[in-house]
Design a protein around this motif. Structure first.
Motif, PDB file in Angstrom:
ATOM      1  N   GLY A  49     -29.865  21.125  -8.579  1.00 19.27           N
ATOM      2  CA  GLY A  49     -29.582  19.722  -8.264  1.00 19.27           C
ATOM      3  C   GLY A  49     -30.849  18.903  -8.075  1.00 19.27           C
ATOM      4  O   GLY A  49     -30.976  17.795  -8.613  1.00 19.27           O
ATOM      5  N   ALA A  50     -31.800  19.445  -7.324  1.00 17.01           N
ATOM      6  CA  ALA A  50     -33.062  18.728  -7.082  1.00 17.01           C
ATOM      7  C   ALA A  50     -33.823  18.520  -8.389  1.00 17.01           C
ATOM      8  O   ALA A  50     -34.361  17.438  -8.642  1.00 17.01           O
ATOM      9  CB  ALA A  50     -33.917  19.498  -6.079  1.00 17.01           C
ATOM     10  N   THR A  51     -33.853  19.546  -9.227  1.00 17.47           N
ATOM     11  CA  THR A  51     -34.558  19.435 -10.506  1.00 17.47           C
ATOM     12  C   THR A  51     -33.867  18.440 -11.431  1.00 17.47           C
ATOM     13  O   THR A  51     -34.521  17.630 -12.087  1.00 17.47           O
ATOM     14  CB  THR A  51     -34.674  20.814 -11.183  1.00 17.47           C
ATOM     15  N   LEU A  52     -32.553  18.491 -11.484  1.00 20.56           N
ATOM     16  CA  LEU A  52     -31.793  17.563 -12.328  1.00 20.56           C
ATOM     17  C   LEU A  52     -32.056  16.118 -11.927  1.00 20.56           C
ATOM     18  O   LEU A  52     -32.330  15.261 -12.774  1.00 20.56           O
ATOM     19  CB  LEU A  52     -30.301  17.876 -12.252  1.00 20.56           C
ATOM     20  N   ILE A  53     -32.018  15.845 -10.633  1.00 25.86           N
ATOM     21  CA  ILE A  53     -32.253  14.482 -10.159  1.00 25.86           C
ATOM     22  C   ILE A  53     -33.696  14.050 -10.422  1.00 25.86           C
ATOM     23  O   ILE A  53     -33.953  12.974 -10.965  1.00 25.86           O
ATOM     24  CB  ILE A  53     -31.925  14.363  -8.659  1.00 25.86           C
ATOM     25  N   SER A  54     -34.635  14.917 -10.049  1.00 30.30           N
ATOM     26  CA  SER A  54     -36.039  14.511 -10.133  1.00 30.30           C
ATOM     27  C   SER A  54     -36.540  14.390 -11.571  1.00 30.30           C
ATOM     28  O   SER A  54     -37.267  13.451 -11.898  1.00 30.30           O
ATOM     29  CB  SER A  54     -36.935  15.467  -9.332  1.00 30.30           C
ATOM     30  N   SER A  56     -34.731  13.754 -14.227  1.00 34.33           N
ATOM     31  CA  SER A  56     -34.066  12.583 -14.823  1.00 34.33           C
ATOM     32  C   SER A  56     -34.790  11.315 -14.400  1.00 34.33           C
ATOM     33  O   SER A  56     -35.047  10.426 -15.214  1.00 34.33           O
ATOM     34  CB  SER A  56     -32.605  12.520 -14.388  1.00 34.33           C
ATOM     35  N   TRP A  57     -35.115  11.228 -13.140  1.00 30.83           N
ATOM     36  CA  TRP A  57     -35.831  10.071 -12.626  1.00 30.83           C
ATOM     37  C   TRP A  57     -37.206   9.965 -13.280  1.00 30.83           C
ATOM     38  O   TRP A  57     -37.626   8.882 -13.689  1.00 30.83           O
ATOM     39  CB  TRP A  57     -35.946  10.203 -11.104  1.00 30.83           C
ATOM     40  N   PHE A  83     -40.164  14.638  -3.385  1.00 32.87           N
ATOM     41  CA  PHE A  83     -38.705  14.543  -3.344  1.00 32.87           C
ATOM     42  C   PHE A  83     -38.063  15.928  -3.266  1.00 32.87           C
ATOM     43  O   PHE A  83     -37.194  16.170  -2.431  1.00 32.87           O
ATOM     44  CB  PHE A  83     -38.179  13.795  -4.576  1.00 32.87           C
ATOM     45  N   GLU A  84     -38.486  16.836  -4.139  1.00 33.35           N
ATOM     46  CA  GLU A  84     -37.895  18.170  -4.123  1.00 33.35           C
ATOM     47  C   GLU A  84     -38.239  18.905  -2.830  1.00 33.35           C
ATOM     48  O   GLU A  84     -37.402  19.626  -2.283  1.00 33.35           O
ATOM     49  CB  GLU A  84     -38.341  18.969  -5.348  1.00 33.35           C
ATOM     50  N   MET A  87     -35.840  17.741  -0.295  1.00 25.97           N
ATOM     51  CA  MET A  87     -34.524  18.369  -0.513  1.00 25.97           C
ATOM     52  C   MET A  87     -34.506  19.789   0.058  1.00 25.97           C
ATOM     53  O   MET A  87     -33.546  20.191   0.712  1.00 25.97           O
ATOM     54  CB  MET A  87     -34.180  18.397  -1.999  1.00 25.97           C
TER      55      MET A  87
END
Length: 129
Positions: A49-54, A56-57, A83-84, A87
């Motif tokens: 989840g953290a990797t997907l969000i970061s 993408s951003w 950010f990660e 998280m």
């Protein structure tokens, strides 16, 4: 390789490398997770989840804000690492130092592997998936 294809490849590579490294580090570096609530499915889900969000951003939102600056990559990677790390601190109950260390190691590892692919595999960015 089209930008979207390259993004998907980078996302999958990052998820695999970062999740794997975090699982190994938490397993074999006990001082990192002394006070953490760590189960491997939970860690895997949080890392994905953290990797997907970061990522993408970093690929789609940050360039609109930062533009084509020479600072794009270092500032972007620093923000992704922070950010990660946040998280991991909040969701895994790690200490700040452990969470930021995990994030820095995993992001540095996946970044290095990505750069090596571009440098060592001629025409890599032009390959089709």
């Amino acid at each position: 390789m089209a930008r979207l294809e390259l993004f998907v490849f980078s996302l999958l590579l990052s998820v695999i490398l970062e999740t794997g490294l975090i699982l190994v580090l938490l397993r074999f570096w006990p001082s990192l997770n002394k006070e953490a609530v760590v189960t491997y499915p939970k860690v895997s889900l949080i890392c994905v989840g953290a990797t997907l969000i970061s990522i993408s951003w970093l690929w789609w939102i940050f360039p609109l804000w930062m533009g084509a600056s020479v600072l794009y990559l270092p500032v972007g990677e620093l923000l992704v690492t922070l950010f990660e790390g946040m998280m991991y601190k909040v969701l895994l109950s790690l200490k700040w130092s452990g969470a930021l260390l995990l994030s820095a190691l995993t992001n540095g590892f996946s970044f290095t592997v990505g750069i090596m692919l571009f440098v060592l595999v001629p025409g890599f960015a032009n390959l089709s998936l």
